[in-house]
Each structure stands twice: as C-alpha cells, then as structure tokens.
Design an enzyme around this catalytic site. Structure first.
Site, PDB file in Angstrom:
ATOM      1  N   HIS A 178      31.790 -18.121 125.524  1.00 20.24           N
ATOM      2  CA  HIS A 178      32.412 -17.213 126.497  1.00 20.24           C
ATOM      3  C   HIS A 178      32.841 -17.911 127.790  1.00 20.24           C
ATOM      4  CE1 HIS A 178      31.325 -13.771 124.030  1.00 20.24           C
ATOM      5  NE2 HIS A 178      30.119 -14.284 123.900  1.00 20.24           N
ATOM      6  N   HIS A 454      39.838 -25.792 119.725  1.00 14.76           N
ATOM      7  CA  HIS A 454      38.390 -26.001 119.649  1.00 14.76           C
ATOM      8  C   HIS A 454      38.076 -27.260 118.839  1.00 14.76           C
ATOM      9  CE1 HIS A 454      34.247 -24.846 120.147  1.00 14.76           C
ATOM     10  NE2 HIS A 454      34.042 -24.834 118.841  1.00 14.76           N
TER      11      HIS A 454
END
Length: 668
Positions: A178, A454
């Site tokens: 997050h 990512h």
C-alpha cells in the site's frame, strides 16, 4: 381462474414453509459459518456487505445460494474471483454455507435476482412467495450498512503508544503493497479520503478476513488479534506520518566492512557444492539460513536486516547479497570456511531489491539496491558496498504526467546485452536502464511503460525483460538490446510472477508465464520474437484461486508449480497447483504441501517453489507464525511425491528460497 391462482399460492406456501426450511435445518450452520469465512471480506461476517459493489447474502434463500455456487462450480456462471473460490467447496460445504447465510435474516439491501423459475411465477404469486420467505428467514437485520460507516467529519485520536504500535505493524505487514504514504500500488490506496468514508467496521472486516484477490486474512490467520485489527482500522483513518529522508550522510553512517577484500580467502575454503546451496529467508527472525541442498543440513544462520526480501548472487557465484525490508544489505562471502557477512550497509528506510553487475568485463564490480523509501537507488562497490552513486526516482507519471512523491524502486535485473541495470520504478510506470560503465557521467535511458511496475524476469533468450505492471494488469516487454518498449501485454488481475517461468508450450512454442494475485489465472505469453503470435497471451490456465505470489519450472522439468499463499481459503493457501507442461489442457493437480509438513496448527501458508541445482527437486516453504513451527518441504519433481521435510527450531517463518546456481544464471 381464482381456483387456479389459489392452488398455485398454496403450493408455493407449502414449498416455502415445509421444504426449504427442512434443507436449512439439515445443514450444519456452524460448519457453514467456518467455511464461509473466506466470503466475509466482501459479503460481511453477518452476510451484510459494507461495500455496495458486493451483494449482501443475509436472508437469501439457501436454495438460491446453492444454485449460484453450483453454477460457479460447474462453469455455467463464471467470475475471476467467485469461480475458484466456489470450486474449492465440496457439496456439503455448499449446503452448509448456504444454510449459514440463510439463517442470518433478511438483507437490508434490495434482494438479488432469483432466477427464471421465479420469473415465471405470476406477480401475485411472487409477492406471496416473498412474504413467505421473509417469514421463515426471520426479520430484517437491525444493522444497516450505512450505520457502520464513519463520517468524514469524525475525528480519530490515537495515543503515542497506539501510534507507535500501529506504525510498526503497518511497516511490517502493509507498507509493501500500500506504500509508505498509503497511495497504493499492488494494494489499494488507503488515503484518508477513502478510509474515513468506509469507516472502522468495514476496515476491520477487510483486515480480519482478507480477500481472494491477495489481501491476507490477518485476523483469521491469527497474525493480528482483534485489538490490533481495531487499532489498524483507526490508524488508517489518520493521516500517515511522513518518514525522514535518507541521504549520503545517513547511508555512510551505516556502512561497515567487517572483513576487507584483501583479508578474505583466495579460494573456496569449504567443501560444499556452492551451486546447490540454498539461501532461505527467515522473515520475522531477521536472518537467513544457508542450507546444503545435497544433505538438507544447515550450513549456518546469518543475522540480516528485517524480513529479507530477496537474495542475489554475484556473477562469479562467490558473493551472496541479501536485502531486508528495512533496506539493510548484507554481503556474504560463500568461500569462507563458514560463510558469513563481510560488509553491511543500509541504503534507506524500506527496500526490496538488490542486484549485481553481470555484463562481461564488469562481473562482481558493482552492486545496486533500490529503496521504497526514500524513493532512490544506490550503486555500490561490488566487494565492499561502498556507495558510489545515489539517484532519486521521484518524477512524473506516465499516464497523467503528474508529480509523484513516492515512486518506489521495485525489481532490478542486470542486463546481459549492455553494462546496465534495468530498474522498475513502480508508481511512475517507468523502466530505467542505468549505464554503470561511467558513473561520473551517468547515462540513464528512461522507457515509459505502465503504472505500478513490480517484479519480473527474463524470457528464455535473456534479451527481453518481462516486467509486471501489476495494478495495470499488464506485462511490459522491454528489449534490453535495443533499449525500447516492445509491447504492453494485457494479462489477468494483478500479475505477480516473481521472475516468471520459461518453458516450451506444446502448441505455441517458447512462452513465459505469470500467475496473479487478483484471480486464479496463469497467463502464458509467446516469447518467440519472430513468431506470428509474439508477445501475445496464447494460453490461459486456471489454477486454485487468487493470491499467487510465485510460479516456477526448470529447463529439465515437465511441471509448472503455482503457489497461492495469500488466498484466504486455507485449503488453497496450504497447497499448491502443478500443471503438466506437455498436457496443458489437463486440470492441475493439487499437492497438499502443508499437510505433508505435519507441523500442527497455525496460519500455515505454502510459498515459493524453488528448484535445486539438478532440477529434480522442488522446495516449498511452509510459513507459519513466528512462535509456531515452520518447515521446508522437498518434493520429487518427477513423481510429485514427498521426498523430505526440513524441520528445525531455527527455521522461523521461512519464505523466499534462492538456489545459488539458478539465481546466478537466471534459471527460471
């Protein structure tokens, strides 16, 4: 006519009063509640959804719920989340889950569509049926969804002690997905404009039960108690603290060379086959274990940073680099009689990635590490970790061209085509090719790709970098030779390949595969660069469910192994799926890894398949709570049968595993 209507109404009353309740009473409601725990994050623990995009199930008839779950199980109705969840249910589970939700009373939301059978009933009969169903299902719930939501005007105040504890939990459990500033990436944004609207009850439910799209079930797994869950739900409604910067002075203050290069061994002083040594992350213990892959015995335990994220090998195979989530790097010399850390440095406050130079002529010369906070990368001397260059990654996003204060450095790979490091910058969606041949005149090629880059790895030729833009549901194909973006490939929901898996599809040739956090699919992308389907998804497999972190195969293997450790269903998170590469139309086989470990109770998760050097064994971590027994399970790749279980009191929260040869040579 009246006589016919009366007979129909009486028939419906008879069915509703006598037949449907008998089904509900025959089922086990308590067992249904336990099995339905994976449903609670979306539909609510009492069957009342706190999010309008998910339907409430409280008070729906058991008959209707059974019908829908059966449809998801047999494929007549499909959904990327519900299909794999329903497929894990037995016939008895379906009956029990339906009985549980039916027992909870009538939902405060509008009822769901009840299917064509009820549509065929006359309007008058439908009204009677609804009234009868309401009678046997009970009165409406006294708690409506809006009543649980916090007003944006509410003020939540935490004590200093609460803030300290919540900040620690957030760093350990939440920040990776997050973000430090809670702006989201792999995970959803948790900024206060969002969290204050949904309120404490909704946040508590989501934290406790998780979701099939990859959010861990922190409460039902036992990793957080109800008090901490309530604390975190309140903490997320308070503005996040902004951590300090971490520049050259702070970095230099942490740099330690314990054994200078000239005092290190000139040749290997131990008798281990270093190719088959496996580095295992002991996540919550702040250590790694080095295991001899031949004997399955411990070589040593080494203190490291907190929750080591990855281990990477130098090009020569001598040095092992590990980086913790706290951004501490250990340089470990495998030639020592007992391998140990020879240098250390902390390049930020939170990090995930480290890599070494592999281009011919630069082997072992440089190392690089990327930080989540501050958003920056640091190039270091390869055998001492002395920092040579610090570069910020703050900048503009590829989509709206807006400034982002926290573009974190995710995966880093070392190019085989140029003296370059290839860096994923998560929040801006840019790939940076950093030329390390002249650090005084640093040259960086920036490629606009896709938001939320990512992890990722090489395809079979090691020319094209397959980079997962996970919240964009895409794979960016980067040509490391020509330094360009080849294509953005749409895949499933939140791809999370680790390094991915390379193999030959019997129909489509060379492919690279990724599994997903957000759904049960595995996407196979053609990597035959000159082929008619180059850089297209040529096949989609369906696995156990969402929540996958890693998949793996080996050049000598005919198996594709897929984990699902973040799925909230224990039967899914505690097992793995394995596909037959020669028969990909065949359904996967479920392998009960946690059951084979035989270590008792706890929030067991099976994570990350890793092959040994020979490619005939697959190792799995059975990741348990810090104070509970964990294990590493070794499976024979050919027979798919249990071969060995490593148990040791020092094996605390094992997660990632990295075989020296495979990591050194990018074998996956």
């Amino acid at each position: 006519m009246r006589s016919i209507q009366l007979k129909l109404i009486l028939k419906l009353i008879f069915i509703s009063i006598f037949l449907l309740p008998q089904f509900t009473l025959a089922a086990d409601i308590a067992a249904g509640q336990n099995r339905a725990s994976t449903c609670f994050s979306c539909h609510g623990p009492e069957g009342i959804s706190l999010n309008p995009i998910y339907p409430s199930l409280a008070g729906q008839s058991a008959e209707y719920i059974i019908k829908q779950l059966t449809a998801f199980r047999d494929g007549s109705r499909t959904d990327p989340v519900m299909t794999p969840m329903a497929s894990s249910l037995s016939d008895v589970d379906v009956e029990n889950v339906a009985a549980f939700f039916a027992s909870k009373g009538v939902s405060s939301q509008d009822p769901l569509t009840t299917g064509k059978e009820r549509d065929e009933v006359t309007a008058a009969a439908a009204k009677i049926l609804a009234a009868v169903e309401a009678m046997y299902q009970g009165a409406a719930s006294g708690i409506s969804a809006p009543a649980t939501k916090a007003s944006s005007k509410d003020t939540i105040v935490l004590t200093e002690a609460e803030t300290g504890r919540a900040s620690g939990i957030y760093f350990q459990r939440c920040a990776g997905c997050h973000g430090v500033l809670r702006k989201g990436a792999t995970g959803k944004p948790l900024t206060t404009d969002i969290t204050r609207k949904v309120g404490t009850s909704y946040l508590e439910t989501f934290i406790k039960y998780g979701s099939p799209a990859g959010m861990p079930n922190w409460g039902t797994s036992g990793l957080l108690n109800d008090q901490d869950i309530n604390l975190m739900a309140r903490y997320l409604q308070v503005e996040p603290p902004v951590p300090p910067e971490w520049g050259k002075n702070e970095i230099m203050g942490t740099w330690v060379v314990r054994i200078p290069p000239e005092q290190r061994p000139s040749k290997q002083e131990n008798n281990y086959d270093l190719n088959n040594v496996i580095s295992i992350t002991l996540r919550d213990d702040g250590k790694i274990a080095l295991i001899d892959g031949d004997s399955k015995e411990f070589i040593t335990i080494i203190n490291t940073g907190y929750a080591v994220h990855i281990s990477r090998m130098s090009a020569s195979g001598r040095y092992l680099y590990v980086i913790g989530r706290d951004a501490k790097i250990n340089l470990i010399d495998l030639w020592m009689k007992t391998p140990d850390s020879v240098a250390e440095i902390k390049i930020g406050l939170e990090a995930r990635s480290v890599e070494t130079s592999k281009y011919k002529g630069y082997e072992d010369k440089f190392a690089i590490a990327g930080a989540y906070w501050p958003p920056q990368f640091v190039i270091m001397d390869g055998d001492t970790l002395e920092p040579k260059k610090i570069v910020s990654t703050r900048g503009l996003t590829v989509d709206t061209v807006e400034y982002h204060p926290e573009p974190r450095v995710a995966a880093i790979v070392s190019s085989h085509k140029h003296p370059e490091f290839i860096i994923n910058v998560k929040e801006t969606g840019k790939v940076k090719l950093v030329d390390y041949s002249d650090l005084d005149n640093l040259r960086i090629t920036t490629i606009d790709a896709s938001l939320y880059l990512h992890d990722g790895g090489w395809e079979h030729t090691q020319r094209y970098f397959m980079s997962a833009a996970n919240k964009s549901n895409q794979i960016a194909v980067i040509d490391s030779k020509d330094r360009r973006l080849v294509k953005l490939v749409d895949v499933g929901k939140i791809p999370h390949p680790g390094r991915g898996a390379n193999f030959v599809d019997p129909e489509f040739g060379h492919v690279w595969a990724t599994s997903h956090l957000g759904d049960a699919t595995v996407s196979l992308i053609s990597t035959d660069a000159d082929g008619p389907k180059a850089w297209e998804v040529v096949r989609t497999l369906t696995g156990q469910g969402g929540g996958s972190l890693f998949l793996k195969t080996h050049p000598k293997s005919k198996n594709l192994w897929v984990d699902t450790p973040l799925n909230p269903d224990p039967s899914v998170s505690q097992s793995v799926a394995v596909f037959d590469i020669d028969n990909l139309d065949k359904k996967f086989e479920r392998i009960p890894i946690a059951e084979w470990a035989d270590i008792g109770e706890g929030p067991l998760r099976v994570v990350q398949p890793e092959y040994n050097y020979a490619g005939d064994e697959v190792w799995f971590s059975v990741w348990n709570g810090k104070d509970q027994e964990s294990a590493v399970v070794v499976v024979d790749d050919k027979t798919r049968k249990l071969k060995h279980v490593i148990k040791d009191k020092r094996l605390i929260t094992p997660t990632g595993k990295f075989t020296v040869y495979n990591t050194q040579h990018d074998v996956y």
